[in-house]
Design a protein around this motif. Structure first.
Motif, PDB file in Angstrom:
ATOM      1  N   PHE A 114       1.769  22.523 -27.445  1.00 32.39           N
ATOM      2  CA  PHE A 114       0.566  24.218 -26.709  1.00 32.39           C
ATOM      3  C   PHE A 114       2.132  25.021 -25.847  1.00 32.39           C
ATOM      4  CE2 PHE A 114      -3.459  22.324 -27.137  1.00 32.39           C
ATOM      5  CZ  PHE A 114      -3.422  22.091 -28.824  1.00 32.39           C
ATOM      6  N   TYR A 161       2.187  14.453 -26.734  1.00 36.08           N
ATOM      7  CA  TYR A 161       1.738  14.503 -27.709  1.00 36.08           C
ATOM      8  C   TYR A 161       1.254  16.092 -28.104  1.00 36.08           C
ATOM      9  CZ  TYR A 161      -2.908  15.063 -25.864  1.00 36.08           C
ATOM     10  OH  TYR A 161      -4.236  15.415 -25.096  1.00 36.08           O
ATOM     11  N   CYS A 162       2.235  16.722 -26.966  1.00 31.99           N
ATOM     12  CA  CYS A 162       0.974  19.080 -27.175  1.00 31.99           C
ATOM     13  C   CYS A 162       1.973  19.330 -27.289  1.00 31.99           C
ATOM     14  CB  CYS A 162       1.098  18.444 -25.659  1.00 31.99           C
ATOM     15  SG  CYS A 162       0.474  20.597 -25.044  1.00 31.99           S
ATOM     16  N   ARG A 168      -2.496  11.211 -20.283  1.00 32.34           N
ATOM     17  CA  ARG A 168      -3.330  11.818 -19.991  1.00 32.34           C
ATOM     18  C   ARG A 168      -3.366  11.321 -18.289  1.00 32.34           C
ATOM     19  NH1 ARG A 168      -4.964  16.166 -22.767  1.00 32.34           N
ATOM     20  NH2 ARG A 168      -6.838  16.249 -20.890  1.00 32.34           N
ATOM     21  N   ASN A 190      -9.269  20.040 -17.557  1.00 29.14           N
ATOM     22  CA  ASN A 190      -9.471  18.262 -18.082  1.00 29.14           C
ATOM     23  C   ASN A 190      -9.943  18.116 -16.605  1.00 29.14           C
ATOM     24  OD1 ASN A 190      -7.978  18.815 -20.403  1.00 29.14           O
ATOM     25  ND2 ASN A 190      -5.907  19.629 -18.611  1.00 29.14           N
ATOM     26  N   SER A 249       2.604  24.349 -22.490  1.00 25.32           N
ATOM     27  CA  SER A 249       2.227  24.014 -21.389  1.00 25.32           C
ATOM     28  C   SER A 249       3.644  23.869 -20.641  1.00 25.32           C
ATOM     29  CB  SER A 249       1.148  23.049 -21.426  1.00 25.32           C
ATOM     30  OG  SER A 249       2.015  21.758 -21.953  1.00 25.32           O
ATOM     31  N   CYS A 283      -0.070  23.123 -16.439  1.00 24.47           N
ATOM     32  CA  CYS A 283      -0.883  21.737 -16.369  1.00 24.47           C
ATOM     33  C   CYS A 283       0.027  20.771 -15.069  1.00 24.47           C
ATOM     34  CB  CYS A 283      -0.151  20.538 -18.124  1.00 24.47           C
ATOM     35  SG  CYS A 283      -1.464  21.881 -19.179  1.00 24.47           S
ATOM     36  N   GLY A 304      -5.374  26.890 -22.505  1.00 30.21           N
ATOM     37  CA  GLY A 304      -3.684  27.268 -22.122  1.00 30.21           C
ATOM     38  C   GLY A 304      -3.662  25.792 -23.023  1.00 30.21           C
ATOM     39  N   GLY A 305      -2.100  24.920 -21.675  1.00 22.94           N
ATOM     40  CA  GLY A 305      -2.717  24.651 -20.018  1.00 22.94           C
ATOM     41  C   GLY A 305      -3.931  24.333 -19.949  1.00 22.94           C
ATOM     42  N   THR A 306      -4.034  24.371 -18.016  1.00 24.73           N
ATOM     43  CA  THR A 306      -4.144  23.631 -17.618  1.00 24.73           C
ATOM     44  C   THR A 306      -5.449  24.686 -17.068  1.00 24.73           C
ATOM     45  OG1 THR A 306      -4.282  21.318 -17.512  1.00 24.73           O
ATOM     46  CG2 THR A 306      -5.954  21.777 -16.067  1.00 24.73           C
ATOM     47  N   ARG A 327       0.981  17.403 -16.010  1.00 24.62           N
ATOM     48  CA  ARG A 327       2.291  17.110 -16.375  1.00 24.62           C
ATOM     49  C   ARG A 327       1.723  17.131 -17.899  1.00 24.62           C
ATOM     50  NH1 ARG A 327       1.602  11.050 -15.072  1.00 24.62           N
ATOM     51  NH2 ARG A 327       0.067  10.709 -17.535  1.00 24.62           N
ATOM     52  N   LYS A 328       3.201  17.862 -18.211  1.00 23.73           N
ATOM     53  CA  LYS A 328       2.902  17.177 -20.006  1.00 23.73           C
ATOM     54  C   LYS A 328       2.290  16.315 -20.896  1.00 23.73           C
ATOM     55  CE  LYS A 328       4.234  20.347 -23.698  1.00 23.73           C
ATOM     56  NZ  LYS A 328       4.218  21.473 -23.756  1.00 23.73           N
ATOM     57  N   CYS A 329       1.454  16.784 -21.363  1.00 24.01           N
ATOM     58  CA  CYS A 329       1.397  15.316 -22.788  1.00 24.01           C
ATOM     59  C   CYS A 329       2.122  15.122 -23.202  1.00 24.01           C
ATOM     60  CB  CYS A 329      -0.346  15.161 -22.564  1.00 24.01           C
ATOM     61  SG  CYS A 329      -1.162  15.881 -21.966  1.00 24.01           S
TER      62      CYS A 329
HETATM   63  S1  SF4 Z   1      -2.097  21.773 -22.557  1.00 21.53           S
HETATM   64 FE1  SF4 Z   1      -3.709  19.760 -22.477  1.00 21.53          FE
HETATM   65  S2  SF4 Z   1      -2.187  18.413 -24.139  1.00 21.53           S
HETATM   66 FE2  SF4 Z   1      -1.402  20.471 -23.807  1.00 21.53          FE
HETATM   67  S3  SF4 Z   1      -0.032  18.767 -22.170  1.00 21.53           S
HETATM   68 FE3  SF4 Z   1      -2.370  20.510 -21.080  1.00 21.53          FE
HETATM   69  S4  SF4 Z   1      -3.631  18.151 -20.855  1.00 21.53           S
HETATM   70 FE4  SF4 Z   1      -2.015  17.629 -21.919  1.00 21.53          FE
END
Ligand code: SF4
Length: 370
Positions: free
Chosen positions: A13, A10-11, A126, A89, A15, A4, A54-56, A6-8
């Motif tokens: 996943f 709350y995430c 975000r 995204n 990523s 991604c 993903g990810g993005t 950058r890392k959100c």
């Molecule tokens: S997978 Fe989605 S929520 Fe997780 S860091 Fe990437 S954009 Fe953010």
């Protein structure tokens, strides 16, 4: 696709913040090689859906996505009506990208909007705002992709019920085929878990949820799963396959797969190496698998009910033996207990959650724990 911008916060996943020199071409080569070694698991079967998640995935160009899809077409039998989804995204799409993705074979897009409010979006880390969302929606329209999903969250830091309702109105105005509407939860090992933000209290979150459900139903988005709403016949076929406990191949860093082995009466789960660097090393050494195991009968029972009970349609009795390799008699008494408690009712060839059961789905699922 494990990167991604950058890392959100709350995430949870798999990523990772994308490096400046994203090894995109090498990664696509890796996906193809990874797929190759999974093919014997599904000889003679056809593919109903492909999901770039993903990810993005929209960090990859349409050309790169097209290269992978051509490789899939050359190796597997794809059904003529196949659903091919790209998660995207806002803020990561070039001006004409959705047209290019459509040319590459993408026929469904899932857009990670989360909220239409710039302040709320900033608070959840975000990279996009209103402007980027509108840009992505316009790009979808230009590309003629009407089969798209909007991901929308509620109970976000500092979000008021009015803001949540406004988000839903704007999502409906965009006329997507599908809306995923779900509550922000704080997961372990995230930045939000380390430094929790101020979230709306439970009663307010409940009101937001109820208001959202009512408005979506009124706008002809039928709820078919706990967080999924769709116009008629526009449900996500890919996700329904997960929730019906169907089979799926896993290709990519950290991807999880599940394949039934009818001859052995077994179900196999497997996971690919999680870190992109470790995963890419398999291009040289062919070692893609982080984990592979056969599920015990009790695990199959639990997974089957855990997934099928997410769907409002309920549990299909014929699916049970077909997907777990086990006889229905094995779970009959537990199903009957849920019926006796008023949580499930018997229908034609299926068991359906009652209104009460739908509110306490977790309790029914627990009845099938190993
Ligand atoms: S997978 Fe989605 S929520 Fe997780 S860091 Fe990437 S954009 Fe953010």
């Amino acid at each position: 696709m494990p990167w991604c911008v950058r890392k959100c916060p709350y995430c949870d996943f798999n990523s990772h913040a994308a490096p400046e020199d994203l090894p995109a071409d090498a990664y696509i080569r890796a996906l193809v090689a990874d797929l190759e070694q999974d093919l014997p698991l599904v000889w003679g079967r056809s593919v109903g859906s492909i999901y770039f998640g993903g990810g993005t995935p929209s960090l990859f160009s349409a050309e790169q996505i097209g290269v992978f899809l051509s490789a899939v077409r050359a190796r597997l039998d794809l059904r003529p009506d196949i659903e091919i989804t790209l998660e995207a995204n806002p803020g990561t799409i070039e001006s004409d990208s959705f047209s290019a993705y459509a040319e590459a074979g993408i026929n469904r897009v899932s857009l990670g909007v989360q909220s239409f409010d710039d302040d709320v979006l900033k608070r959840i880390g975000r990279i996009h705002g209103q402007h980027e969302i509108q840009h992505s929606l316009q790009s979808l329209k230009t590309a003629g992709i009407s089969n798209f999903n909007i991901d929308l969250m509620y109970a976000l830091p500092g979000q008021s019920p009015a803001q949540s309702r406004h988000d839903i109105e704007l999502a409906i105005d965009a006329n997507p085929a599908h809306i995923s509407f779900y509550q922000l939860t704080i997961e372990a090992n995230t930045a939000f878990a380390a430094q929790p933000p101020q979230l709306p209290v439970d009663d307010v979150a409940w009101d937001m949820q109820q208001a959202g459900l009512e408005r979506l139903e009124a706008a002809a988005y039928g709820q078919y799963e706990i967080s999924a709403f769709a116009r008629s016949d526009m449900q996500s076929r890919h996700n329904i396959n997960y929730w019906r406990y169907g089979d799926f191949l896993a290709v990519g860093a950290g991807a999880h797969g599940k394949v039934s082995l009818p001859a052995e009466g077994q179900v196999q789960r497997y996971v690919k190496h999680r870190h992109p660097k470790r995963y890419l090393r398999a291009l040289d050494n062919g070692d893609w698998l982080a984990e592979k195991r056969l599920l015990s009968s009790e695990e199959r029972v639990f997974e089957f009910f855990l997934n099928q009970l997410r769907l409002k349609d309920g549990v299909y009795i014929d699916d049970f033996s077909a997907r777990t390799g086990l006889p229905w008699e094995m779970v009959e008494s537990r199903v009957q207990q849920a019926v006796d408690k008023g949580l499930l009712v018997m229908g034609h060839k299926r068991v359906i959650p009652t209104g009460l059961g739908w509110r306490f789905v977790n309790d029914i699922q627990q009845m099938f724990l190993p």
